[in-house]
Design a protein around this motif. Structure first.
Motif, PDB file in Angstrom:
ATOM      1  N   THR A  76       0.844  -1.196   0.000  1.00 46.49           N
ATOM      2  CA  THR A  76       0.000   0.000   0.000  1.00 46.49           C
ATOM      3  C   THR A  76       0.881   1.249   0.000  1.00 46.49           C
ATOM      4  O   THR A  76       2.086   1.175   0.268  1.00 46.49           O
ATOM      5  CB  THR A  76      -0.927  -0.001   1.223  1.00 46.49           C
ATOM      6  OG1 THR A  76      -0.130  -0.048   2.421  1.00 46.49           O
ATOM      7  CG2 THR A  76      -1.855  -1.207   1.203  1.00 46.49           C
ATOM      8  N   LEU A  77       0.283   2.384  -0.268  1.00 46.68           N
ATOM      9  CA  LEU A  77       1.018   3.652  -0.321  1.00 46.68           C
ATOM     10  C   LEU A  77       0.647   4.540   0.858  1.00 46.68           C
ATOM     11  O   LEU A  77      -0.493   4.524   1.328  1.00 46.68           O
ATOM     12  CB  LEU A  77       0.714   4.391  -1.623  1.00 46.68           C
ATOM     13  CG  LEU A  77       1.060   3.687  -2.936  1.00 46.68           C
ATOM     14  CD1 LEU A  77       0.729   4.600  -4.114  1.00 46.68           C
ATOM     15  CD2 LEU A  77       2.519   3.281  -2.987  1.00 46.68           C
ATOM     16  N   GLN A  81       3.206   9.503  -0.310  1.00 44.81           N
ATOM     17  CA  GLN A  81       3.466   8.903  -1.615  1.00 44.81           C
ATOM     18  C   GLN A  81       2.312   9.157  -2.576  1.00 44.81           C
ATOM     19  O   GLN A  81       2.525   9.472  -3.753  1.00 44.81           O
ATOM     20  CB  GLN A  81       3.702   7.399  -1.455  1.00 44.81           C
ATOM     21  CG  GLN A  81       4.994   7.038  -0.749  1.00 44.81           C
ATOM     22  CD  GLN A  81       5.057   5.564  -0.396  1.00 44.81           C
ATOM     23  OE1 GLN A  81       4.070   4.958  -0.009  1.00 44.81           O
ATOM     24  NE2 GLN A  81       6.245   4.984  -0.530  1.00 44.81           N
ATOM     25  N   PHE A  82       1.093   9.015  -2.065  1.00 39.41           N
ATOM     26  CA  PHE A  82      -0.093   9.241  -2.891  1.00 39.41           C
ATOM     27  C   PHE A  82      -0.132  10.666  -3.424  1.00 39.41           C
ATOM     28  O   PHE A  82      -0.453  10.890  -4.600  1.00 39.41           O
ATOM     29  CB  PHE A  82      -1.349   8.951  -2.064  1.00 39.41           C
ATOM     30  CG  PHE A  82      -2.633   9.280  -2.758  1.00 39.41           C
ATOM     31  CD1 PHE A  82      -3.190   8.412  -3.686  1.00 39.41           C
ATOM     32  CD2 PHE A  82      -3.302  10.475  -2.488  1.00 39.41           C
ATOM     33  CE1 PHE A  82      -4.381   8.722  -4.332  1.00 39.41           C
ATOM     34  CE2 PHE A  82      -4.496  10.794  -3.123  1.00 39.41           C
ATOM     35  CZ  PHE A  82      -5.027   9.907  -4.048  1.00 39.41           C
ATOM     36  N   ASN A  83       0.189  11.637  -2.594  1.00 44.89           N
ATOM     37  CA  ASN A  83       0.129  13.044  -2.995  1.00 44.89           C
ATOM     38  C   ASN A  83       1.126  13.389  -4.099  1.00 44.89           C
ATOM     39  O   ASN A  83       0.944  14.379  -4.814  1.00 44.89           O
ATOM     40  CB  ASN A  83       0.378  13.950  -1.787  1.00 44.89           C
ATOM     41  CG  ASN A  83      -0.779  13.925  -0.807  1.00 44.89           C
ATOM     42  OD1 ASN A  83      -1.908  13.588  -1.161  1.00 44.89           O
ATOM     43  ND2 ASN A  83      -0.513  14.271   0.446  1.00 44.89           N
ATOM     44  N   LYS A  84       2.160  12.582  -4.260  1.00 49.93           N
ATOM     45  CA  LYS A  84       3.172  12.850  -5.280  1.00 49.93           C
ATOM     46  C   LYS A  84       2.815  12.233  -6.640  1.00 49.93           C
ATOM     47  O   LYS A  84       3.535  12.434  -7.615  1.00 49.93           O
ATOM     48  CB  LYS A  84       4.535  12.322  -4.814  1.00 49.93           C
ATOM     49  CG  LYS A  84       5.110  13.093  -3.638  1.00 49.93           C
ATOM     50  CD  LYS A  84       6.463  12.528  -3.227  1.00 49.93           C
ATOM     51  CE  LYS A  84       7.041  13.322  -2.064  1.00 49.93           C
ATOM     52  NZ  LYS A  84       8.361  12.789  -1.627  1.00 49.93           N
ATOM     53  N   LEU A  85       1.700  11.488  -6.680  1.00 46.29           N
ATOM     54  CA  LEU A  85       1.286  10.851  -7.932  1.00 46.29           C
ATOM     55  C   LEU A  85       0.498  11.819  -8.814  1.00 46.29           C
ATOM     56  O   LEU A  85      -0.097  12.773  -8.319  1.00 46.29           O
ATOM     57  CB  LEU A  85       0.424   9.624  -7.621  1.00 46.29           C
ATOM     58  CG  LEU A  85       1.091   8.461  -6.887  1.00 46.29           C
ATOM     59  CD1 LEU A  85       0.046   7.412  -6.539  1.00 46.29           C
ATOM     60  CD2 LEU A  85       2.216   7.863  -7.718  1.00 46.29           C
ATOM     61  N   SER A  86       0.484  11.532 -10.108  1.00 51.96           N
ATOM     62  CA  SER A  86      -0.347  12.303 -11.033  1.00 51.96           C
ATOM     63  C   SER A  86      -1.813  11.924 -10.812  1.00 51.96           C
ATOM     64  O   SER A  86      -2.127  10.940 -10.132  1.00 51.96           O
ATOM     65  CB  SER A  86       0.051  12.002 -12.473  1.00 51.96           C
ATOM     66  OG  SER A  86      -0.242  10.642 -12.799  1.00 51.96           O
ATOM     67  N   THR A 108      -3.926   6.873   7.521  1.00 49.37           N
ATOM     68  CA  THR A 108      -4.526   6.717   6.192  1.00 49.37           C
ATOM     69  C   THR A 108      -3.490   6.185   5.216  1.00 49.37           C
ATOM     70  O   THR A 108      -2.401   6.737   5.092  1.00 49.37           O
ATOM     71  CB  THR A 108      -5.077   8.054   5.668  1.00 49.37           C
ATOM     72  OG1 THR A 108      -6.077   8.542   6.553  1.00 49.37           O
ATOM     73  CG2 THR A 108      -5.685   7.873   4.278  1.00 49.37           C
ATOM     74  N   ARG A 109      -3.826   5.084   4.549  1.00 46.60           N
ATOM     75  CA  ARG A 109      -2.984   4.550   3.487  1.00 46.60           C
ATOM     76  C   ARG A 109      -3.865   4.260   2.276  1.00 46.60           C
ATOM     77  O   ARG A 109      -5.094   4.452   2.354  1.00 46.60           O
ATOM     78  CB  ARG A 109      -2.254   3.286   3.941  1.00 46.60           C
ATOM     79  CG  ARG A 109      -1.188   3.559   4.996  1.00 46.60           C
ATOM     80  CD  ARG A 109      -0.336   2.334   5.245  1.00 46.60           C
ATOM     81  NE  ARG A 109       0.546   2.015   4.132  1.00 46.60           N
ATOM     82  CZ  ARG A 109       1.741   2.574   3.944  1.00 46.60           C
ATOM     83  NH1 ARG A 109       2.192   3.497   4.778  1.00 46.60           N
ATOM     84  NH2 ARG A 109       2.491   2.209   2.915  1.00 46.60           N
ATOM     85  N   PHE A 110      -3.263   3.795   1.190  1.00 40.13           N
ATOM     86  CA  PHE A 110      -3.995   3.628  -0.065  1.00 40.13           C
ATOM     87  C   PHE A 110      -3.729   2.252  -0.668  1.00 40.13           C
ATOM     88  O   PHE A 110      -2.578   1.867  -0.894  1.00 40.13           O
ATOM     89  CB  PHE A 110      -3.590   4.721  -1.061  1.00 40.13           C
ATOM     90  CG  PHE A 110      -4.004   6.094  -0.627  1.00 40.13           C
ATOM     91  CD1 PHE A 110      -5.177   6.668  -1.098  1.00 40.13           C
ATOM     92  CD2 PHE A 110      -3.223   6.819   0.279  1.00 40.13           C
ATOM     93  CE1 PHE A 110      -5.565   7.931  -0.695  1.00 40.13           C
ATOM     94  CE2 PHE A 110      -3.610   8.091   0.687  1.00 40.13           C
ATOM     95  CZ  PHE A 110      -4.783   8.640   0.207  1.00 40.13           C
ATOM     96  N   TYR A 111      -4.835   1.494  -0.906  1.00 36.33           N
ATOM     97  CA  TYR A 111      -4.747   0.256  -1.668  1.00 36.33           C
ATOM     98  C   TYR A 111      -4.386   0.602  -3.109  1.00 36.33           C
ATOM     99  O   TYR A 111      -4.782   1.641  -3.633  1.00 36.33           O
ATOM    100  CB  TYR A 111      -6.080  -0.481  -1.678  1.00 36.33           C
ATOM    101  CG  TYR A 111      -6.572  -0.975  -0.343  1.00 36.33           C
ATOM    102  CD1 TYR A 111      -5.768  -1.759   0.473  1.00 36.33           C
ATOM    103  CD2 TYR A 111      -7.866  -0.690   0.091  1.00 36.33           C
ATOM    104  CE1 TYR A 111      -6.229  -2.228   1.692  1.00 36.33           C
ATOM    105  CE2 TYR A 111      -8.336  -1.148   1.306  1.00 36.33           C
ATOM    106  CZ  TYR A 111      -7.508  -1.926   2.109  1.00 36.33           C
ATOM    107  OH  TYR A 111      -7.965  -2.385   3.311  1.00 36.33           O
ATOM    108  N   VAL A 112      -3.650  -0.283  -3.748  1.00 40.55           N
ATOM    109  CA  VAL A 112      -3.313  -0.115  -5.163  1.00 40.55           C
ATOM    110  C   VAL A 112      -4.135  -1.109  -5.977  1.00 40.55           C
ATOM    111  O   VAL A 112      -4.115  -2.312  -5.705  1.00 40.55           O
ATOM    112  CB  VAL A 112      -1.809  -0.341  -5.400  1.00 40.55           C
ATOM    113  CG1 VAL A 112      -1.495  -0.298  -6.890  1.00 40.55           C
ATOM    114  CG2 VAL A 112      -0.995   0.708  -4.656  1.00 40.55           C
TER     115      VAL A 112
END
Length: 208
Positions: A76-77, A81-86, A108-112
């Protein structure tokens, strides 16, 4: 800073050093129009875990899974890390929240969400390919700086700050507050001395 500037030198012959359990992208990624977004997300992941043996690498992987850092074999991110993505790459991520095991903070994290055929999990041999360049003069100066922490006041401050800043248990917190008062008083006393006076003092190798 100076130590980092020295860099590394490549070894003539790589040295075997354990195993990686890692996520690798397959050739099937070429089939997808949003390949660039997939590769962008992949570049942000912690794609491998190292261990001396395959079992150790698997144990590290399992521990990360229990801590919600890996979900369905994909790392997960973090929010950073998420904020740096397009925007397109962010569209492949789904937020979720959980409480940290020790601090109990809400994280808070992010599933891919990428197609299963695009990646696979495998074990691969790990090698040491470079060695850090060592400057004896810098190492000697760092040892001298460490020795200064053995002076009365400095040693106690270093011990308190290193032992308790991460621990959120209430009893240790109370102990930290009590000892921290003593450290602050010691640091206030040290302000009456100049840097030259402190450096010229003999180093005490006894730990009080």
């Amino acid at each position: 800073m100076e130590k980092r500037k020295l860099g590394y030198v490549a070894l003539e012959k790589p040295i075997r050093h354990g195993w990686f359990r890692e996520v690798v992208i397959t050739r099937k990624v070429e089939r997808y129009r949003y390949k660039a977004a997939i590769m962008e997300v992949y570049a942000k992941m912690q794609t491998y875990h190292w261990g001396k043996t395959k079992a150790d690498a698997q144990e590290q992987w399992d521990e990360a899974t229990r801590g919600f850092y890996i979900h369905r074999n994909l790392p997960t991110l973090s929010k950073r890390q998420f904020n740096k993505l397009s925007q397109k790459a962010q569209g492949l991520c789904t937020p979720f929240q959980f409480r940290h095991e020790k601090s109990h903070k809400l994280i808070t994290r992010f599933y891919v969400r990428i197609p299963k055929g695009v990646y696979k999990i495998k074990f691969s041999r790990a090698y040491v390919t470079h060695s850090r360049i060592v400057d004896p003069e810098i190492e000697s100066e760092l040892d001298w700086i460490d020795s200064q922490l053995l002076k009365p006041g400095y040693y106690e401050a270093e011990q308190v700050l290193n032992r308790y800043h991460w621990d959120h248990k209430f009893d240790n917190y109370l102990r930290f507050k009590k000892e921290n008062k003593q450290v602050k008083q010691t640091l206030r006393n040290l302000k009456h001395y100049s840097a030259d006076q402190l450096i010229k003092e003999d180093v005490s190798w006894e730990i009080n």
